[in-house]
Design a protein around this motif. Structure first.
Motif, mmCIF file in Angstrom:
data_model
loop_
_atom_site.group_PDB
_atom_site.id
_atom_site.type_symbol
_atom_site.label_atom_id
_atom_site.label_comp_id
_atom_site.label_asym_id
_atom_site.label_seq_id
_atom_site.Cartn_x
_atom_site.Cartn_y
_atom_site.Cartn_z
ATOM 1 N N LYS A 38 -12.730 -27.331 37.706
ATOM 2 C CA LYS A 38 -11.912 -26.395 38.475
ATOM 3 C C LYS A 38 -12.642 -26.029 39.778
ATOM 4 O O LYS A 38 -12.022 -25.928 40.859
ATOM 5 N N GLY A 39 -13.948 -25.810 39.685
ATOM 6 C CA GLY A 39 -14.711 -25.506 40.900
ATOM 7 C C GLY A 39 -14.635 -26.628 41.910
ATOM 8 O O GLY A 39 -14.484 -26.393 43.115
ATOM 9 N N ASP A 40 -14.732 -27.880 41.426
ATOM 10 C CA ASP A 40 -14.621 -29.012 42.344
ATOM 11 C C ASP A 40 -13.240 -29.071 42.981
ATOM 12 O O ASP A 40 -13.100 -29.365 44.178
ATOM 13 N N ALA A 41 -12.196 -28.781 42.179
ATOM 14 C CA ALA A 41 -10.838 -28.803 42.717
ATOM 15 C C ALA A 41 -10.655 -27.744 43.794
ATOM 16 O O ALA A 41 -10.027 -27.982 44.832
ATOM 17 N N VAL A 42 -11.223 -26.541 43.564
ATOM 18 C CA VAL A 42 -11.117 -25.470 44.561
ATOM 19 C C VAL A 42 -11.850 -25.871 45.833
ATOM 20 O O VAL A 42 -11.373 -25.631 46.949
ATOM 21 N N LEU A 43 -13.015 -26.485 45.694
ATOM 22 C CA LEU A 43 -13.757 -26.926 46.872
ATOM 23 C C LEU A 43 -12.960 -27.953 47.674
ATOM 24 O O LEU A 43 -12.887 -27.885 48.909
ATOM 25 N N ARG A 44 -12.332 -28.906 46.962
ATOM 26 C CA ARG A 44 -11.529 -29.913 47.671
ATOM 27 C C ARG A 44 -10.335 -29.273 48.357
ATOM 28 O O ARG A 44 -10.005 -29.605 49.501
ATOM 29 N N ASP A 45 -9.688 -28.345 47.673
ATOM 30 C CA ASP A 45 -8.529 -27.681 48.277
ATOM 31 C C ASP A 45 -8.942 -26.862 49.498
ATOM 32 O O ASP A 45 -8.245 -26.854 50.529
ATOM 33 N N ALA A 46 -10.063 -26.161 49.398
ATOM 34 C CA ALA A 46 -10.536 -25.364 50.538
ATOM 35 C C ALA A 46 -10.871 -26.270 51.714
ATOM 36 O O ALA A 46 -10.571 -25.946 52.869
ATOM 37 N N ALA A 47 -11.499 -27.417 51.445
ATOM 38 C CA ALA A 47 -11.815 -28.357 52.517
ATOM 39 C C ALA A 47 -10.544 -28.875 53.173
ATOM 40 O O ALA A 47 -10.467 -28.995 54.411
ATOM 41 N N ALA A 48 -9.517 -29.178 52.352
ATOM 42 C CA ALA A 48 -8.254 -29.668 52.906
ATOM 43 C C ALA A 48 -7.593 -28.603 53.774
ATOM 44 O O ALA A 48 -7.035 -28.902 54.843
ATOM 45 N N VAL A 49 -7.651 -27.347 53.325
ATOM 46 C CA VAL A 49 -7.068 -26.254 54.114
ATOM 47 C C VAL A 49 -7.794 -26.126 55.448
ATOM 48 O O VAL A 49 -7.172 -25.958 56.507
ATOM 49 N N ILE A 50 -9.108 -26.198 55.415
ATOM 50 C CA ILE A 50 -9.881 -26.061 56.654
ATOM 51 C C ILE A 50 -9.533 -27.175 57.628
ATOM 52 O O ILE A 50 -9.285 -26.937 58.821
ATOM 53 N N ILE A 51 -9.501 -28.416 57.127
ATOM 54 C CA ILE A 51 -9.203 -29.548 58.015
ATOM 55 C C ILE A 51 -7.813 -29.406 58.623
ATOM 56 O O ILE A 51 -7.594 -29.726 59.796
ATOM 57 N N SER A 52 -6.867 -28.908 57.859
ATOM 58 C CA SER A 52 -5.493 -28.784 58.355
ATOM 59 C C SER A 52 -5.364 -27.751 59.470
ATOM 60 O O SER A 52 -4.392 -27.778 60.221
ATOM 61 N N HIS A 53 -6.317 -26.838 59.587
ATOM 62 C CA HIS A 53 -6.250 -25.800 60.613
ATOM 63 C C HIS A 53 -7.128 -26.099 61.827
ATOM 64 O O HIS A 53 -7.212 -25.263 62.747
ATOM 65 N N LEU A 54 -7.764 -27.262 61.862
ATOM 66 C CA LEU A 54 -8.708 -27.545 62.945
ATOM 67 C C LEU A 54 -8.105 -28.459 64.001
ATOM 68 O O LEU A 54 -7.162 -29.204 63.746
ATOM 69 N N ARG A 55 -8.700 -28.409 65.173
ATOM 70 C CA ARG A 55 -8.356 -29.337 66.241
ATOM 71 C C ARG A 55 -9.097 -30.665 66.022
ATOM 72 O O ARG A 55 -10.007 -30.746 65.202
ATOM 73 N N GLU A 56 -8.730 -31.683 66.806
ATOM 74 C CA GLU A 56 -9.412 -32.969 66.675
ATOM 75 C C GLU A 56 -10.873 -32.865 67.080
ATOM 76 O O GLU A 56 -11.730 -33.589 66.571
ATOM 77 N N SER A 57 -11.165 -31.964 68.015
ATOM 78 C CA SER A 57 -12.546 -31.836 68.497
ATOM 79 C C SER A 57 -13.410 -30.996 67.564
ATOM 80 O O SER A 57 -14.637 -31.007 67.681
ATOM 81 N N ASP A 58 -12.811 -30.248 66.629
ATOM 82 C CA ASP A 58 -13.584 -29.410 65.715
ATOM 83 C C ASP A 58 -14.224 -30.277 64.623
ATOM 84 O O ASP A 58 -13.698 -31.335 64.260
ATOM 85 N N VAL A 59 -15.327 -29.812 64.085
ATOM 86 C CA VAL A 59 -16.059 -30.565 63.062
ATOM 87 C C VAL A 59 -16.305 -29.650 61.864
ATOM 88 O O VAL A 59 -16.883 -28.566 62.011
#
Length: 569
Positions: free
Chosen positions: A443-464
């Motif tokens: 479950k912890g791994d799933a939350v980490l993956r979901d949080a990473a996906a959320v972060i990427i979806s809110h970033l610009r192409e230039s953001d890292v």
């Protein structure tokens, strides 16, 4: 094309030997020149040393002469018993000796079996001479002569002169040794210059002879080579160069150059899979207009892909033609296969009389080009995959910490040159250990993956976005001020909190925001500032965004000045 232009193994071997011998000759000439220059410099230093020895010897001779004159003055007074001592003449002799100082005296004087510092012996002699002169001025010549004997003036004077002689002999020997070294060095330099000239002449003659031989070899090769060998050689060269291709752009340039040279009367195009591998996209083309080429080819539109074999499209006949083919020219399509996997599609176009026959005639060359390009694309794909694995976290797909550190330094330097702002958002999932303990690590791994996906979806192409470590994530925002970064962090906070319902557990995160130059002056400082702000957010109750404190006005001004200075450099 000229088949003879292709380098044979013999010519390659001869060229390598020629380059090796040329490099050896150049290195030898350079070594000789360096040795000659070093010899000249060394001879100059020896001459300087010789000058110092000459000066020291001259000064010592002058000191010895002054000492002898002073002793002679006193002895003259002693031998002329009817006359009194002349204090003026004695004073002149003393002044002359004192003007020369004691720097050029022998170090020690042998007074009998033991050595005494020369300065002490000179002081003893001067004391005796002063006493005798005073006695003679008083008319006591006999007493002065007695003093001469009792004070052992003659012994000390002879010892002084002997020490002078030995020291000057040493100077003479040293001078002669240095002169010998100078003569030898100059002789070696002259010999080195002569040898260097001889080597240059020999190298010129050897190079001229080699040039004649190579010209004759090329003439023979031009007569003996044929077009087939040229084609094979060009394909070998293409394969070799493709191994050095850094990306698809380099590989396409090599393909266009080789295909244009080997098949100048044919146009061509290359299609490769897109990222989702659901269709082929146009990667490059040569020798024809792009208006008759489609941008995309579906996997079900091409008979060459369906059959896994080369296929010729004949637009003016009733034979089988691919659905995507819209050009009025004939086209030979060759599927590109490497390691049992289709990587793309290569096309060759011909028009005019006997276009189909001409395409069939180049089938072997086209297949060789396709095979070479297939291997290159496979290697590029494998290289990209390995690079991605080395730079990305396998669980979240975010960049790893090493990539983050390199990127942060690069982005900060770019911001300094452009005088722009850089912001950092440090994220820590709240109570992550408790989540793992209560629901399991999956479950912890799933939350980490979901949080990473959320972060990427809110970033610009230039953001890292990076995984900083454990449940800590980091976002680098180039050309983004502190206020904009804080607003983005708030949106990310709300989006991560919204993961609670789909995951069936309470999910939230704390955020620390910092920027250059408002809160920090350097990459290391902004990372520490973001981390400190994150700690403050967790101490304040978690699930919130905290900005790092602004720098003092004078500090911020200094930071902006430093950034401007670095940009000017």
């Amino acid at each position: 094309m000229h088949p003879s232009d292709s380098p044979t193994p013999e010519r390659l071997d001869g060229g390598s030997k020629g380059l090796a011998s040329t490099a050896a000759i150049v290195a030898l000439i350079a070594a000789m020149l360096i040795t000659t220059i070093a010899g000249v410099v060394y001879a100059g230093r020896l001459q300087q040393s010789q000058g110092i020895v000459r000066f020291e010897a001259r000064e010592m001779r002058m000191t010895r002469q002054a000492l002898m004159e002073l002793d002679a003055t006193v002895l003259r007074f002693l031998t002329l018993a009817s006359e009194k001592a002349d204090p003026v003449a004695y004073g002149r002799a003393v002044s002359k000796l004192e003007s020369l100082g004691t720097d050029h005296l022998p170090r020690t004087i042998m007074r009998g079996p033991e050595a005494t510092p020369a300065v002490e012996v000179l002081a003893s002699l001067k004391s005796a001479w002063d006493e005798m002169v005073q006695e003679m001025e008083a008319g006591a010549g006999g007493s002065a002569r007695a003093t001469y004997g009792m004070r052992l003036v003659e012994r000390d004077m002879n010892a002084f002169l002997k020490a002078f002689a030995e020291t000057l002999d040493g100077y003479e020997q040293n001078y002669a040794d240095i002169q010998t070294a100078i003569d030898v060095t100059i002789a070696l330099c002259v010999a080195g210059q002569f040898l260097t000239g001889l080597i240059c002449i020999t190298a010129f003659l050897v190079a001229a002879r080699r040039s004649v031989r190579e010209s004759q070899a090329r003439a023979v090769a031009v007569q003996s080579a044929d077009a087939t060998r040229e084609q094979v050689q060009r394909l070998f060269e293409m394969t070799d160069i493709l191994q050095s291709a850094a990306d698809h752009t380099d590989a396409n340039a090599v393909l266009r150059s080789t295909a244009t040279e080997l098949l100048p009367d044919f146009g061509g195009a290359l299609y490769v899979f897109n990222n989702s591998r659901d269709r082929l996209t146009l990667s490059t083309h040569w020798g024809m207009s792009e208006e008759h080429l489609v941008d995309h080819i579906g996997l079900t539109q091409c008979w060459a892909l369906k059959r896994g074999k080369p296929h010729i499209n004949r637009p003016d006949s009733h034979k089988l033609c691919c659905e995507h083919h819209t050009s009025p020219d004939h086209a030979l399509e060759i599927p590109m296969i490497a390691r049992g996997e289709i990587l793309g599609l290569m096309q060759f176009y011909a028009s005019g009389v006997e276009a189909e026959a001409r395409l069939e005639a180049i089938g072997s060359v086209g297949s060789a080009l396709s095979d070479a390009m297939s291997l290159a694309l496979a290697n590029l794909g494998l290289r990209d995959k390995l690079r991605s694995q080395a730079l990305r976290d396998p669980l979240t797909g975010l960049y790893n910490r090493r990539y983050m550190e390199d990127t942060l330094e690069r982005v900060v330097r770019l911001a300094e040159r452009e005088k722009s702002e850089v912001s950092l958002i440090m994220i820590d999932l709240d109570h992550f250990k408790r989540l793992n303990d209560n629901y399991g690590h999956s479950k912890g791994d799933a939350v980490l993956r979901d949080a990473a996906a959320v972060i990427i979806s809110h970033l610009r192409e230039s953001d890292v976005a990076c995984r900083y470590g454990g449940e800590e994530l980091l976002v680098i925002l180039p050309q983004c001020g502190l206020d904009a970064a804080s607003a983005k962090a708030e949106r990310l906070r709300a989006a991560i909190e919204a993961l609670s319902e789909p995951n069936g557990a309470q999910v939230s995160a704390s955020f620390g925001v910092a920027s250059i130059p408002k809160t920090s002056a350097a990459a290391r400082d902004v990372l520490a500032a973001a981390d400190a702000a994150l700690y403050e957010a967790k101490q304040a109750g978690r699930n919130r965004v905290v900005n790092a404190p602004l720098l003092a006005a004078d500090v911020a001004k200094d930071a902006e000045f430093l950034i401007g200075l670095r940009a000017a450099e």
